[in-house]
Scaffold this motif. Structure first.
Motif, mmCIF file in Angstrom:
data_model
loop_
_atom_site.group_PDB
_atom_site.id
_atom_site.type_symbol
_atom_site.label_atom_id
_atom_site.label_comp_id
_atom_site.label_asym_id
_atom_site.label_seq_id
_atom_site.Cartn_x
_atom_site.Cartn_y
_atom_site.Cartn_z
ATOM 1 N N GLU A 63 0.813 -1.050 -0.086
ATOM 2 C CA GLU A 63 0.002 0.061 -0.048
ATOM 3 C C GLU A 63 1.019 1.403 0.217
ATOM 4 N N VAL A 64 0.297 2.354 -0.329
ATOM 5 C CA VAL A 64 1.007 3.640 -0.478
ATOM 6 C C VAL A 64 0.118 4.664 0.163
ATOM 7 N N VAL A 65 0.621 5.641 0.697
ATOM 8 C CA VAL A 65 -0.313 6.804 0.815
ATOM 9 C C VAL A 65 0.317 8.145 -0.216
ATOM 10 N N ASN A 66 -0.812 9.141 -0.706
ATOM 11 C CA ASN A 66 -0.563 9.877 -1.659
ATOM 12 C C ASN A 66 -0.303 10.982 -1.346
ATOM 13 N N GLY A 67 0.600 11.926 -1.546
ATOM 14 C CA GLY A 67 0.659 13.343 -1.168
ATOM 15 C C GLY A 67 1.518 14.501 -2.232
ATOM 16 N N TRP A 68 1.778 15.373 -1.638
ATOM 17 C CA TRP A 68 2.357 16.182 -2.403
ATOM 18 C C TRP A 68 3.813 16.813 -1.566
ATOM 19 N N TYR A 69 4.549 16.996 -2.561
ATOM 20 C CA TYR A 69 6.116 17.406 -2.121
ATOM 21 C C TYR A 69 6.441 18.614 -2.834
ATOM 22 N N HIS A 70 7.177 19.562 -2.087
ATOM 23 C CA HIS A 70 7.970 20.606 -2.745
ATOM 24 C C HIS A 70 9.296 21.011 -1.869
ATOM 25 N N ALA A 71 10.570 20.984 -2.291
ATOM 26 C CA ALA A 71 11.670 21.124 -1.704
ATOM 27 C C ALA A 71 11.711 22.588 -1.267
ATOM 28 N N PRO A 72 12.628 22.739 0.077
ATOM 29 C CA PRO A 72 12.740 24.324 0.487
ATOM 30 C C PRO A 72 13.753 24.931 -0.179
ATOM 31 N N GLN A 73 13.633 26.260 -0.116
ATOM 32 C CA GLN A 73 15.000 26.862 -0.583
ATOM 33 C C GLN A 73 15.835 26.741 0.455
ATOM 34 N N PRO A 74 17.410 27.037 0.079
ATOM 35 C CA PRO A 74 18.426 27.097 0.862
ATOM 36 C C PRO A 74 18.087 28.084 2.201
ATOM 37 N N GLY A 75 18.327 27.387 3.317
ATOM 38 C CA GLY A 75 18.155 28.073 4.714
ATOM 39 C C GLY A 75 16.910 28.028 5.276
ATOM 40 N N LYS A 76 15.911 27.240 4.615
ATOM 41 C CA LYS A 76 14.523 27.177 5.033
ATOM 42 C C LYS A 76 14.378 25.559 5.299
ATOM 43 N N PRO A 77 13.365 25.423 6.198
ATOM 44 C CA PRO A 77 13.196 23.966 6.442
ATOM 45 C C PRO A 77 11.997 23.171 5.667
ATOM 46 N N LEU A 78 12.036 21.896 5.863
ATOM 47 C CA LEU A 78 10.833 21.291 5.018
ATOM 48 C C LEU A 78 9.848 20.928 6.138
ATOM 49 N N ILE A 79 8.537 21.358 5.926
ATOM 50 C CA ILE A 79 7.310 21.091 6.895
ATOM 51 C C ILE A 79 6.814 19.859 6.708
ATOM 52 N N ILE A 80 6.723 19.033 7.297
ATOM 53 C CA ILE A 80 6.040 17.735 7.325
ATOM 54 C C ILE A 80 4.552 18.131 8.102
ATOM 55 N N TYR A 81 3.491 17.993 7.070
ATOM 56 C CA TYR A 81 2.252 18.557 7.572
ATOM 57 C C TYR A 81 1.329 17.368 7.479
ATOM 58 N N TYR A 82 0.870 17.130 8.922
ATOM 59 C CA TYR A 82 -0.182 16.176 9.314
ATOM 60 C C TYR A 82 -1.535 16.750 9.462
ATOM 61 N N LYS A 83 -2.509 16.292 8.495
ATOM 62 C CA LYS A 83 -3.696 17.146 8.205
ATOM 63 C C LYS A 83 -4.585 16.844 9.383
ATOM 64 N N GLY A 84 -5.682 17.351 9.312
ATOM 65 C CA GLY A 84 -6.892 17.191 10.410
ATOM 66 C C GLY A 84 -7.773 16.028 9.734
ATOM 67 N N PHE A 99 3.366 28.401 2.154
ATOM 68 C CA PHE A 99 4.305 27.928 2.489
ATOM 69 C C PHE A 99 5.577 27.971 1.449
ATOM 70 N N VAL A 100 5.381 27.703 0.144
ATOM 71 C CA VAL A 100 6.217 27.666 -0.842
ATOM 72 C C VAL A 100 6.485 29.182 -1.277
ATOM 73 N N ALA A 101 5.754 30.043 -1.189
ATOM 74 C CA ALA A 101 5.938 31.328 -1.590
ATOM 75 C C ALA A 101 7.022 32.132 -0.676
ATOM 76 N N ASP A 102 6.966 31.525 0.750
ATOM 77 C CA ASP A 102 8.083 31.884 1.550
ATOM 78 C C ASP A 102 9.237 31.327 1.620
ATOM 79 N N GLY A 103 9.419 30.187 0.670
ATOM 80 C CA GLY A 103 10.654 29.649 0.757
ATOM 81 C C GLY A 103 10.626 28.159 1.349
ATOM 82 N N TYR A 104 9.542 27.952 2.159
ATOM 83 C CA TYR A 104 9.679 26.659 2.862
ATOM 84 C C TYR A 104 9.145 25.507 2.029
ATOM 85 N N GLY A 105 9.653 24.395 2.231
ATOM 86 C CA GLY A 105 9.218 23.119 1.613
ATOM 87 C C GLY A 105 8.199 22.442 2.317
ATOM 88 N N PHE A 106 7.452 21.624 1.805
ATOM 89 C CA PHE A 106 6.438 20.577 2.506
ATOM 90 C C PHE A 106 6.395 19.452 2.036
#
Length: 272
Positions: A63-84, A99-106
């Motif tokens: 089985e798999v879980v499906n999601g979206w991913y975007h890498a962060p810009q240098p100096g910013k972290p990757l947010i792992i987002y656990y939904k409601g 998130f992405v507009a401000d350079g964060y990945g998720f």
């Protein structure tokens, strides 16, 4: 007198049978009461995101879980987002765009049983999916921060107690899911019969990361006292942000993203 005793016994028997029936009904249907895994799936192409990608994360047994991913810009972290607890993770695409507009990945995804990820919905699967998502993200070798919202605060706290990250942000958290159930159904023995209890109050003891909790005083889904009590149990407290008059879904509009960015800077997750 004898007739009175018989009548009282009959009433007691009816009450006992009725109570037992109610407990039995709740027990066998409890996940239908606890979860709301319904909603439309927004395609990534329609989300407003640029540069993101669809991902499928293996979770065992083919089985798999499906999601979206975007890498962060240098100096910013990757947010792992656990939904409601409602709809697909894709419904919150406005957040990911910010998130992405401000350079964060998720990385955001649906647990098994939610719209984008077929499978059986249970606490065990949600926790396993959440660990698998963390491991997948950690392999990207970016700094990680963890963000849990509502139901997602349970797996977020569990993951933070087991894995390394730089910060844990909990938005409208419960002390435990069984605490919320007991508040909602005070006459039922939920501590004994509830299957998916999500005991964040126990997991938080193992969280060494700085912890930020946001909650609203008018939250009708998870009472604000849950967030306050969970925060008091955190070994490494950063901030308890209580928003007067805010309901369960109001914190984004109330400015939690600005609060989150300041928190991530304080925690050292942002280096430039």
């Amino acid at each position: 007198m004898k007739l009175l005793r018989l009548a009282l016994a009959a009433v007691l028997a009816l009450v006992t049978i009725g109570y037992g029936g109610a407990v039995g009904y709740m027990y066998f249907n409890q996940r239908a009461f606890q979860y709301d895994p319904h909603g439309e799936i927004t395609p990534l192409a329609n989300s407003g995101l640029t540069g993101g990608e669809d991902v499928a994360i293996p979770v065992g047994d083919g089985e798999v879980v499906n999601g979206w991913y975007h890498a962060p810009q240098p100096g910013k972290p990757l947010i792992i987002y656990y939904k409601g607890n409602s709809q697909s993770f894709t419904a919150e695409h406005e957040r990911y765009v910010r998130f992405v507009a401000d350079g964060y990945g998720f990385l955001a995804f649906d647990y098994r049983g939610f719209p984008a990820s077929p499978g059986t919905l249970s606490e065990a699967n949600i926790l396993a999916d959440s660990i698998a998502a963390y491991d997948w993200a950690a392999a990207k070798d970016f700094p990680i921060v963890i963000w849990g919202r509502s139901l997602g605060t349970g797996p977020a706290t569990h993951v933070a107690s087991q894995k390394e990250s730089l910060a844990l942000l909990l938005e409208t958290p419960f002390l435990s899911a069984v605490t919320v159930a007991a508040e909602r159904y005070p006459v039922l023995p939920v501590n004994w019969v509830m299957l998916d209890q999500f005991r964040s109050n126990e997991w938080i003891a193992g969280v060494t990361e700085p912890v930020f909790v946001g909650h609203g005083t008018a939250d009708r889904t998870i009472a604000v006292s849950n967030g306050e009590r969970l925060y008091e149990l955190a070994p490494n407290k950063d901030e308890l942000w209580i928003v007067p008059g805010a309901d369960h879904s109001d914190l984004w509009d109330a400015g939690i993203w600005d609060k989150a960015k300041a928190f991530f800077i304080r925690s050292g997750a942002v280096t430039q």
